[in-house]
Design an enzyme around this catalytic site. Structure first.
Site, PDB file in Angstrom:
ATOM      1  N   ASP A 290       0.848  -1.075  -0.134  1.00 12.47           N
ATOM      2  CA  ASP A 290       0.106  -0.110   0.010  1.00 12.47           C
ATOM      3  C   ASP A 290       0.967   1.191  -0.135  1.00 12.47           C
ATOM      4  O   ASP A 290       1.966   0.985   0.207  1.00 12.47           O
ATOM      5  CB  ASP A 290      -1.092  -0.023   1.132  1.00 12.47           C
ATOM      6  CG  ASP A 290      -2.303   0.725   0.863  1.00 12.47           C
ATOM      7  OD1 ASP A 290      -2.227   1.791  -0.321  1.00 12.47           O
ATOM      8  OD2 ASP A 290      -3.221   0.593   1.266  1.00 12.47           O
TER       9      ASP A 290
HETATM   10  C1  BGC Z   1      -4.815   3.233  -0.376  1.00 12.90           C
HETATM   11  C2  BGC Z   1      -5.128   2.235  -1.194  1.00 12.90           C
HETATM   12  C3  BGC Z   1      -4.987   2.602  -2.524  1.00 12.90           C
HETATM   13  C4  BGC Z   1      -3.573   3.496  -2.622  1.00 12.90           C
HETATM   14  C5  BGC Z   1      -3.149   3.845  -3.978  1.00 12.90           C
HETATM   15  C6  BGC Z   1      -3.575   4.121  -0.466  1.00 12.90           C
HETATM   16  O1  BGC Z   1      -3.614   5.240   0.605  1.00 12.90           O
HETATM   17  O2  BGC Z   1      -4.887   2.868   1.168  1.00 12.90           O
HETATM   18  O3  BGC Z   1      -6.351   1.530  -1.101  1.00 12.90           O
HETATM   19  O4  BGC Z   1      -4.867   1.879  -3.663  1.00 12.90           O
HETATM   20  O5  BGC Z   1      -3.538   4.462  -1.868  1.00 12.90           O
HETATM   21  O6  BGC Z   1      -3.650   5.155  -4.326  1.00 12.90           O
END
Ligand code: BGC
Length: 767
Positions: A290
């Site tokens: 993440d």
């Molecule tokens: C979120 C994810 C997301 C990622 C990419 C993160 O802050 O938890 O769900 O896919 O950002 O943008």
């Protein structure tokens, strides 16, 4: 109207078992020709070029002065594998050109975006779509999203979020399918199918990313990013199934979660990333972290610096570093020093290349650029479909028939409607969180749609905002009350702010209507006019006062760009509400986490009147609150319609089934059936739900567990017989030896309209 009495039979195995049995190997992820091409390519790559495939950049590291402000140069040198948050065909094509034409080995980039509930056409938020209990609808919506996103070069979406969410304080509940693993698995499969289509190398297919692996929704106290402690049994029984279903359906990538799981951050958790995902499930795709979570293992306290963070993550099985900037900085050095074997980097690079080959990017790296830049045009057919999906996402919670007729549907002759509340005309909030290339300018609000409907019928809408969503400022109660007094009926549009209170970093300790909306509701209800409350939110809100003072309540979630037309058609009965809750609605925050499939405990409060405090020891020493009933205000699976459905007593094909026979696949499953009848005056759709309780097992089984559902469309007077299969897939569970097996037990099966109602029958699972 003439009543049609027909008896139809709907026979099918339960939804999930049928799709899981029909599994083909994930398209293109096990292709020997692709593997040969990768081997050949890897043989030519330098260590740095291999590391590049593990590097994923986002916009925050590419701005002026940031770690990758020279990203164009880095792409041209072949130092970047994938990229997110770039949209527009000219933009993605221009960067792709740098990778394909300038870099030494011409390896294409992969562009990603969080396409969560639509790209250009915005559908209801995922929690709303799940409330349809219609995986086919979700698959179609996801296919539309894939077609729109790929037209701009986006071939990777960070969706679906399949985290089980049992705690409404957690803001990300809005992004998933709710609290149940069976329904969650069905929805997970639907998204994967829609995004990835029949073939990944179809230029209109987009790689799914199943997230957040795993346990993210169990954040302690519902506080986002918080630690998670889950037993291996609960992990396997509740949290892993939707991931497994998505992976079996061919989902080609997985995102690790932010949280620590039993003390080890998911990002560097070898047990889940390697043991479960690779060794048990044979997952061939790519695992991405993440946002920044590899570097965050320093804050978690398991890495002292970025280099250790990178080493721990890659050795645990994490292939791609999303914006942590530690793989790009340290992986090559770690390999050279011998701290990480080169084979670990080779493997991560291979997985990313496998995805790129499978998507056909080496052969077709560019998207057909539109003549003019700007957002893709909206397709009216997609907009129409978004309206239909929204109509299937509204849950009718209450529609009180106090003597006369219930408030909904509204009479077509209604003259004056007061439309009150800060969400009645808020285009942006209707889109919910994560709106990709959606545009508030394309949203039709409730105010616009209702006004146009009333204009056609010669009536009028008196609109009063009443208050702001979040603050007590702008108290316009007097105007709202005056509007209500002039009206035949009042529609109140209340709820949450879509961006501030919903999705990531949007945990709430209070779950009431925010700001002073509750006071507004009470002031308007005090006029004595009939009130229809429409709740817009990304989670269940506390509606306890409303449930006893307001005659009609419709839970609308965030319905997407066609919010207004879908709501107006529902309010006037052009369509009947058919959605059902996929999350329990609490009476008070203190009940959270709240979910229907709880264990019974040794002291269940069966037969005790929980509506009042205990009066003696007999009433007290049970698993209960002394100041609140245990039951939710509205249970999982619940939702009303404008018509009425009845269920006949269940019929079982046998009273006994053999555990060993089912385990060895030699015994026939049981069949259980009921006849569902539309006993009301209108056509309608009914979600028929099957629950099980299994007693006498080595590990306690929940008081009820969903193991099947079907959605029926029934004309007035029409009946359909529904038959479910109960075999190994439905009866097996993770036992005390951590094996997925059927055990001898006593079993109760229910089929009904919610987790709290239904017809039941008992059978025995013999040795
Ligand atoms: C979120 C994810 C997301 C990622 C990419 C993160 O802050 O938890 O769900 O896919 O950002 O943008």
């Amino acid at each position: 109207m003439r009543l049609v009495r027909v008896l139809l039979l709907v026979v099918a195995p339960t939804f999930l078992s049928s799709i899981l049995q029909a599994q083909a190997p994930p398209p293109h992820l096990d292709d020997p020709i692709i593997e040969q091409r990768i081997t050949h390519l890897l043989g030519q790559m330098t260590l740095e070029e291999k590391v590049a495939q593990t590097v994923h950049l986002a916009d925050s590291s590419t701005g002026p002065g940031s770690a990758h402000s020279d990203y164009r140069e880095q792409i041209a040198q072949g130092h970047v594998g994938s990229f997110e948050n770039i949209t527009g065909a000219p933009e993605t094509n221009a960067l792709q050109k740098l990778a394909v034409e300038k870099s030494r080995l011409h390896i294409p980039l992969l562009f990603a975006l969080d396409v969560i509930h639509g790209y250009r056409t915005i559908f209801p938020v995922p929690l709303g779509m799940a409330s349809s209990w219609d995986p086919g609808l979700v698959e179609q919506a996801s296919r539309i999203a894939a077609k729109e996103a790929t037209s701009e070069g986006i071939r990777w979406t960070f969706s679906p979020m399949v985290d089980i969410a049992r705690d409404a304080r957690w803001g990300r509940m809005v992004e998933g399918a709710g609290e149940d693993p069976y329904l969650g698995s069905a929805m997970a499969v639907a998204y994967v199918r829609g995004y990835q289509g029949a073939r990944l190398d179809d230029p209109q297919s987009m790689l799914a990313c199943v997230k957040h692996f795993v346990g993210y929704g169990a954040a302690e106290a519902g506080r986002d990013y918080n630690s998670v402690d889950i037993s291996e049994h609960t992990l396997r029984q509740i949290y892993l199934p939707p991931f497994h279903a998505a992976v079996k359906a061919g989902g080609g990538s997985v995102m690790s979660a932010f949280n620590s799981l039993n003390g080890v951050p998911a990002t560097s958790n070898r047990f889940i990333l390697t043991h479960i995902l690779r060794e048990e499930w044979g997952f061939p795709g790519v695992v991405i972290s993440d946002y920044g979570s590899v570097a965050e293992t320093i804050a978690h306290g398991i890495a002292l610096d970025g280099k250790i963070a990178a080493r721990k993550a890659i050795l645990a099985g994490l292939d791609v570093d999303l914006e942590g900037n530690v793989y790009s900085r340290y992986l090559a050095e770690l390999v050279r020093s011998g701290a990480v074997p080169e084979s670990a980097v080779d493997q991560a690079a291979r997985r990313m290349l496998r995805i790129k080959f499978a998507l056909g990017l080496f052969d077709h790296p560019y998207t057909a650029a539109p003549a003019a830049s700007g957002k893709p045009r909206l397709d009216p057919a997609n907009v129409e479909f978004a309206r239909a999906v929204a109509e299937h996402s509204f849950v009718l919670l209450k529609n009180e028939d106090s003597g006369g007729s219930p408030p909904l549907p509204l009479s077509r002759d209604v003259r004056t409607i007061a439309l009150i509340g800060p969400l009645a005309d808020s285009a942006s909030d209707m889109l919910g969180p994560w709106r990709a290339r959606g545009d508030a300018a394309d949203v039709v609000t409730l105010r616009t749609a209702l006004t146009s409907r009333l204009q056609q019928s010669g009536g009028k809408v008196i609109y009063a905002k009443g208050t702001e969503i979040l603050t007590a400022e702008g108290n316009l109660f007097a105007e709202a009350v005056a509007a209500a007094k002039q009206a035949d009926v009042v529609i109140m549009a209340l709820g949450e702010d879509a961006l501030w209170m919903s999705a990531e970093a949007a945990s709430r300790a209070h779950l009431g209507l925010p700001g002073n909306q509750q006071q507004l509701l009470e002031a308007v209800a005090a006029t004595g006019k009939p009130v229809v409350l429409i709740v817009f939110s990304g989670r269940p809100l506390i509606l306890t006062w409303a449930a006893s003072h307001v005659p009609a309540i419709l839970q609308a979630w965030f319905p997407g760009m066609q919010a207004g037309p879908a709501l107006v058609r529902t309010l006037f009965g052009d369509v009947s509400p058919s959605a059902k809750l996929t999350v329990s609605i609490p009476r008070s925050v203190g009940q959270e986490p709240l979910y229907y499939n709880e264990l019974n405990t040794g002291r269940p409060a069966d037969g005790i009147d929980l509506s009042r405090p205990p009066r003696n020891d007999v009433e007290k020493y049970h698993s209960r609150y002394v100041d609140e009933p245990n039951a939710p205000l509205f249970p999982f699976g619940y939702g009303l319609s404008y018509t009425k459905f009845t269920y006949s007593p269940l019929e079982l094909s046998a009273s006994q089934v053999s555990a060993s026979g089912l385990n060895q696949k030699t015994a026939h499953p049981l069949h259980v059936s009921t006849t569902v009848r539309n006993a009301g005056p209108r056509p309608g759709e009914e979600v028929v739900e099957l629950y099980l309780r299994i007693r006498g097992t080595s590990v306690a089984f929940p008081v009820k567990q969903l193991e099947g559902f079907r959605k029926l469309t029934l004309a007035p007077g029409e009946s359909k017989r529904v038959e479910f299969t109960l075999g190994r897939d439905e009866l097996a569970f993770w036992n005390i030896d951590m094996q997925l097996l059927v055990e001898p037990a006593n079993t109760t099966v229910w089929i009904g309209p919610s987790s709290a109602e239904g017809e039941s029958a008992d059978f025995v699972i013999a040795q």
